[in-house]
Write an enzyme that holds these catalytic residues in place. Structure first.
Site, mmCIF file in Angstrom:
data_model
loop_
_atom_site.group_PDB
_atom_site.id
_atom_site.type_symbol
_atom_site.label_atom_id
_atom_site.label_comp_id
_atom_site.label_asym_id
_atom_site.label_seq_id
_atom_site.Cartn_x
_atom_site.Cartn_y
_atom_site.Cartn_z
ATOM 1 C CB ALA A 66 81.893 -10.541 41.624
ATOM 2 N N GLY A 112 81.942 -11.676 36.574
ATOM 3 C CA GLY A 112 81.578 -10.276 36.407
ATOM 4 C C GLY A 112 82.542 -9.510 35.527
ATOM 5 C CD GLU A 115 77.888 -11.357 34.469
ATOM 6 O OE1 GLU A 115 76.685 -11.624 34.370
ATOM 7 O OE2 GLU A 115 78.473 -11.287 35.585
ATOM 8 C CD GLU A 135 79.328 -16.015 36.732
ATOM 9 O OE1 GLU A 135 79.547 -14.807 36.569
ATOM 10 O OE2 GLU A 135 79.597 -16.878 35.863
#
Length: 260
Positions: A66, A112, A115, A135
């Site tokens: 992200a 992300g 994900e 993360e």
């Protein structure tokens, strides 16, 4: 809609959704997530689209995470809202879509990005791909379904190891763990993604949607996956595609499904 961060390409019944932020390693910022919501919602509704392949531009990254700069000043409420919005509008939208989605992981799939790949129904990877959920190195945890989907795909113990260490794994390791189903050389990745999706698209569209819905139900808390399967199985008997499939079988010919 004219996209700033995505490229949309149609090849017969296959639609490519390509994240086009190569200079940022295709990182997911708010605008890209908003465009992904629009693109996938439109693809799932478009009768001309049978299935979707999502990948990233360039050779380095599928999606390398992200856009962390957008997180810097968020508090508890804003961080919670960010995760909820992303999960509902993009990641769960893809996972629960009525058409098959293949992630062609062409490079780094981190945070992300992994994900996003895990929200897809099938994942294949380039030999050069690397995957991870880093993360915790930022004082965070995965917020777009990563803690749930990774454990579902590779088991609780290995998922916790990946999340708690923040280590990256290679494409070969991802295949060994069951995170991806195939690993190909980079130049073959999209060719093989198309071959796989073309094979799927020979099947009955409504049955494909029913299968996705039924499999997902088994991983949803409070939902009787077996009951959903029974209901979806029954609904298939009311489709024209079922009648065509049976007729084609009995007549020893290929079925011509219409998604009806």
């Amino acid at each position: 809609m004219e996209f700033q961060n995505l490229l949309i390409e149609n090849k017969e019944r296959i639609q490519y959704i390509i994240i086009n932020r190569e200079s940022k390693l295709n990182a997911l910022n708010r605008d890209t997530l908003a465009e992904l919501h629009v693109a996938f919602a439109a693809a799932f509704k478009d009768p001309a689209v049978g299935g979707i392949i999502i990948t990233g531009t360039g050779a380095k990254a599928f999606v390398a995470g992200a856009d962390i700069s957008e997180f810097a000043n968020l508090g508890i409420d804003a961080g919670t809202a960010l995760a909820r919005k992303g999960q509902i509008e993009v990641f769960n939208l893809i996972a629960n879509g009525n058409k098959p989605v293949i992630a062609a992981i062409n490079g780094f799939a981190l945070g992300g990005g992994l994900e996003l790949a895990m929200a897809c129904h099938i994942r294949i990877a380039s030999e050069t791909a690397k995957m991870g959920l880093p993360e915790v190195t930022l004082g965070l945890i995965p917020g777009y379904g990563g803690t749930q989907r990774l454990a579902q795909l590779i088991g609780k113990g290995k998922a916790l190891e990946m999340i708690l260490t923040a280590d990256m794994i290679t494409a070969v390791e991802a295949h060994q763990y069951g995170l991806v189903t195939y690993v190909f050389c980079p130049e073959d990745l999209l060719v093989k993604a198309e071959e796989l999706l073309q094979k799927i698209l020979l099947r009955a569209p409504l049955a494909l949607a029913a299968a996705i819905h039924s499999v997902n139900a088994g991983f949803t808390d409070g939902v009787d996956g077996y009951g959903i399967e029974i209901a979806q199985f029954g609904k298939c008997f009311g489709t024209k595609d079922f009648k065509e499939g049976v007729a084609a079988f009995l007549e020893k010919r290929k079925a011509a499904f219409k998604g009806e």
